[in-house]
Design an enzyme around this catalytic site. Structure first.
Site, mmCIF file in Angstrom:
data_model
loop_
_atom_site.group_PDB
_atom_site.id
_atom_site.type_symbol
_atom_site.label_atom_id
_atom_site.label_comp_id
_atom_site.label_asym_id
_atom_site.label_seq_id
_atom_site.Cartn_x
_atom_site.Cartn_y
_atom_site.Cartn_z
ATOM 1 N N TYR A 21 0.952 -1.272 -0.071
ATOM 2 C CA TYR A 21 0.070 0.108 0.046
ATOM 3 C C TYR A 21 0.845 1.367 0.017
ATOM 4 C CZ TYR A 21 -3.381 -3.322 1.696
ATOM 5 O OH TYR A 21 -4.478 -4.374 1.887
ATOM 6 N N GLY A 77 -13.976 -6.661 2.062
ATOM 7 C CA GLY A 77 -15.074 -6.591 0.990
ATOM 8 C C GLY A 77 -16.555 -6.864 1.266
#
Length: 299
Positions: free
Chosen positions: A52, A199
């Site tokens: 990230y 998710g």
């Protein structure tokens, strides 16, 4: 906040986790404030990855928790190696790379150990025994307390269940992605391996974003899934709470990890710990709304 033991580990993690990927590294003061507020409100599981923002996300999280390291469960991931020119990354699950990469994560996170180190993917073509050996070495060295994998592939998950000492699997799971229900969730529960869901709001499609195709679901079925969640909501229980309570009803699920970037998203995440579980009737109603999808690959 509720806390759950992650698999067979000694990690007591908050049932709602903080996914750090979406945090702004260009506005570090606000991102740090969100991290501190979450911790003060009982969230203790914080999930990042060396991938990230090319490591800047780890730096942000490490700086935020430098003074209260003992209060947090820090999890990061390994396996995606940035190219020297920064043009992208390549998959590298080798022992040599994992033993090298952990040093960078420890430095960026300003800590001498990781609570959970996760393989950020995985395929059948990997040198799996070598990968496992690397994690076991890091445990022996005290650089990591436990390890797991982040994968949605049943064939890969089965191998790690058989050959390794993983304590967790991070996987995508929601009302719009029920593939884990086919076999993986039961398998992991049987082997006392905790599930970290991601998710679970299906990119926001379950909680107010305009419907669009998602996985194998056409737009009308995505809308139907969102509508049934909305129909169960009340002033006391939001669509976000219902969507997350759906994944949390599974015995294997230890924590629902939510991507948080704003104050509103943090408040939504915090509200989940106060909401009541879904009844069997409500679960049945949600499951009957749209047909369950199943794995077509990686079986």
């Amino acid at each position: 906040m509720h806390y759950t033991t992650l698999g067979s580990s000694d990690l007591k993690i908050s049932s709602t986790g903080f996914g750090c990927m979406s945090l702004s590294v260009t506005n570090p003061n606000e991102s740090t404030r969100l991290l501190h507020e979450a911790l003060n409100q009982g969230v203790n599981y914080f999930d990042t990855a060396d991938l990230y923002d090319k490591g800047e996300n780890e730096k942000l999280v490490g700086k935020a928790f430098k003074e209260n390291r003992q209060q947090v469960i820090l999890a990061t991931k390994v396996g995606n190696q940035w190219r020297p020119d920064g043009s992208g990354w390549d998959w590298n699950p080798t022992k040599k790379y994992i033993l090298q990469a952990v040093e960078g994560s420890l430095q960026r996170l300003q800590t001498d150990y990781l609570d959970l180190y996760q393989l950020h993917g995985g395929t059948l073509d990997d040198p799996i025994d070598e990968t496992i050996e690397a994690f076991e070495i890091l445990k022996q060295q005290g650089k990591i307390r436990h390890y797991g994998i982040s994968s949605i592939r049943p064939n890969v998950i089965r191998i790690y269940v058989q050959r390794s000492n993983i304590v967790s699997v991070m996987m995508q799971y929601s009302l719009l992605d029920r593939r884990p229900e086919e076999e993986v969730l039961d398998l992991l529960a049987q082997h006392q391996i905790g599930v970290l869901t991601r998710g679970s709001l299906a990119q926001g499609l379950l909680v107010g974003k305009p419907a669009k195709t998602y996985l194998n679901y056409p737009e009308d079925e995505v809308k139907k899934a969102a509508d049934v969640i909305k129909s169960l909501s009340t002033p006391e229980r939001s669509p976000v709470e219902i969507a997350i309570q759906y994944v949390r009803h599974q015995a294997a699920v230890a924590s629902a990890v939510l991507g948080i970037r704003t104050e509103a998203q943090l408040q939504d995440a915090l509200s989940i710990s106060l909401s009541r579980a879904l009844t069997e009737q409500e679960l049945k109603f949600l499951k009957n709304a749209i047909p369950a999808n199943t794995y077509e690959q990686h079986r």
